[in-house]
Design an enzyme around this catalytic site. Structure first.
Site, PDB file in Angstrom:
ATOM      1  N   GLU A  37       9.074   6.253   5.534  1.00  0.00           N
ATOM      2  CA  GLU A  37       7.382   5.925   4.404  1.00  0.00           C
ATOM      3  C   GLU A  37       8.031   4.588   4.818  1.00  0.00           C
ATOM      4  O   GLU A  37       7.488   4.474   2.604  1.00  0.00           O
ATOM      5  CB  GLU A  37       7.828   6.737   4.114  1.00  0.00           C
ATOM      6  N   HIS A  56      10.228   5.591  -4.700  1.00  0.00           N
ATOM      7  CA  HIS A  56       9.404   6.495  -3.654  1.00  0.00           C
ATOM      8  C   HIS A  56      10.279   7.622  -4.411  1.00  0.00           C
ATOM      9  O   HIS A  56      11.131   8.113  -3.763  1.00  0.00           O
ATOM     10  CB  HIS A  56       9.040   6.077  -2.663  1.00  0.00           C
ATOM     11  N   HIS A  58      10.448  12.176  -4.874  1.00  0.00           N
ATOM     12  CA  HIS A  58       9.622  13.576  -4.689  1.00  0.00           C
ATOM     13  C   HIS A  58      10.091  14.498  -5.599  1.00  0.00           C
ATOM     14  O   HIS A  58       9.975  15.748  -5.395  1.00  0.00           O
ATOM     15  CB  HIS A  58      10.273  14.133  -3.305  1.00  0.00           C
ATOM     16  N   HIS A 136       3.267  14.846  -3.609  1.00  0.00           N
ATOM     17  CA  HIS A 136       3.863  14.582  -2.898  1.00  0.00           C
ATOM     18  C   HIS A 136       5.113  14.004  -3.430  1.00  0.00           C
ATOM     19  O   HIS A 136       6.599  14.692  -3.566  1.00  0.00           O
ATOM     20  CB  HIS A 136       3.318  13.731  -1.552  1.00  0.00           C
TER      21      HIS A 136
END
Ligand SMILES: [Zn+2]
Length: 226
Positions: A37, A56, A58, A136
């Site tokens: 990603e 980023h 999760h 996500h």
């Protein structure tokens, strides 16, 4: 960025790989495999020249706010950077024929779509600090890596506080229904408080930073190999 490995096990500069922002390809074609990603990062850096940190996550505390329709809102003074609304990026609106629909940002096109959700101000700065990603997680940006870590930590903390507050409020609503008394709503930050708390938060990480560094040094989970 680190090569494809659990982030907590990054131990030295030898675990890092340099990528081109243009397409997230490695500068060294023989570099070890990278994160799938990484276009999240390259497309945000490409679109917003003032951004110097992208995270980023999760986070399980945050994911419910990406699927439930309940907006993530600033609950306490450390999370003014969220603003009054946090957009949700729904990747399903951007799938094309043949795409693997696993909700991951697998290519430049999807990275660009996510990056656009931050919005762009008059000086090419992102208007949002955080964008939620349906089913996500979330992505946050800042003008420095340290401030970005601050925002990632307090996005997760804010989600936990909001979930607890909503649960308490729901319990209060149930008991008040029986007694026919009115119930207060969950009290979020006002517009003025969001603005003031955002300004305060831009430097708030400086005090916490030495503690976070110390935690990494003291926890045997982390190996620091210079
Ligand atoms: Zn992800």
């Amino acid at each position: 960025m680190p090569r494809n490995m659990p982030p907590a096990t990054v131990a030295s500069h030898r675990d890092l790989v340099e990528y081109y922002i243009s397409d997230a390809s490695p500068v060294d074609s023989t570099a070890p495999r990278g994160y799938l990603e990484r276009c999240i990062h390259s497309e945000i850096y490409k679109k917003y020249p003032t951004v110097n940190g992208v995270i980023h996550s999760h986070s399980h505390a945050v994911v419910p706010y990406t699927i439930s329709g309940v907006p993530l809102r600033p609950c306490f003074h450390m999370a003014g950077f969220l603003g009054q609304s946090t957009p949700v990026f729904n990747i399903a609106e951007h799938y094309q024929s043949g795409d693997i629909q696993d909700l991951l940002i697998r290519e430049v096109r999807l990275g660009e779509a996510l990056a656009s959700h931050f919005g762009k101000g008059s000086k090419d700065e992102p208007l949002q600090a955080v964008v939620l990603m349906r089913g996500h997680g979330f992505t946050t940006v800042a003008s420095s890596p340290e401030e970005c870590i601050f925002r990632a930590i307090y996005t997760q903390d804010n989600a936990g506080i909001q979930t607890t507050s909503l649960a308490l409020n729901a319990g209060l609503a149930r008991s008040s229904k029986a007694s026919s008394t009115s119930i207060p709503e969950v009290h979020y930050l006002s517009d003025d408080e969001v603005a003031a708390a955002t300004g305060m938060g831009q430097n708030a990480w400086t005090r916490a930073w030495s503690l976070w560094v110390r935690e990494v040094q003291a926890d045997p989970l982390y190996v620091i190999d210079d």
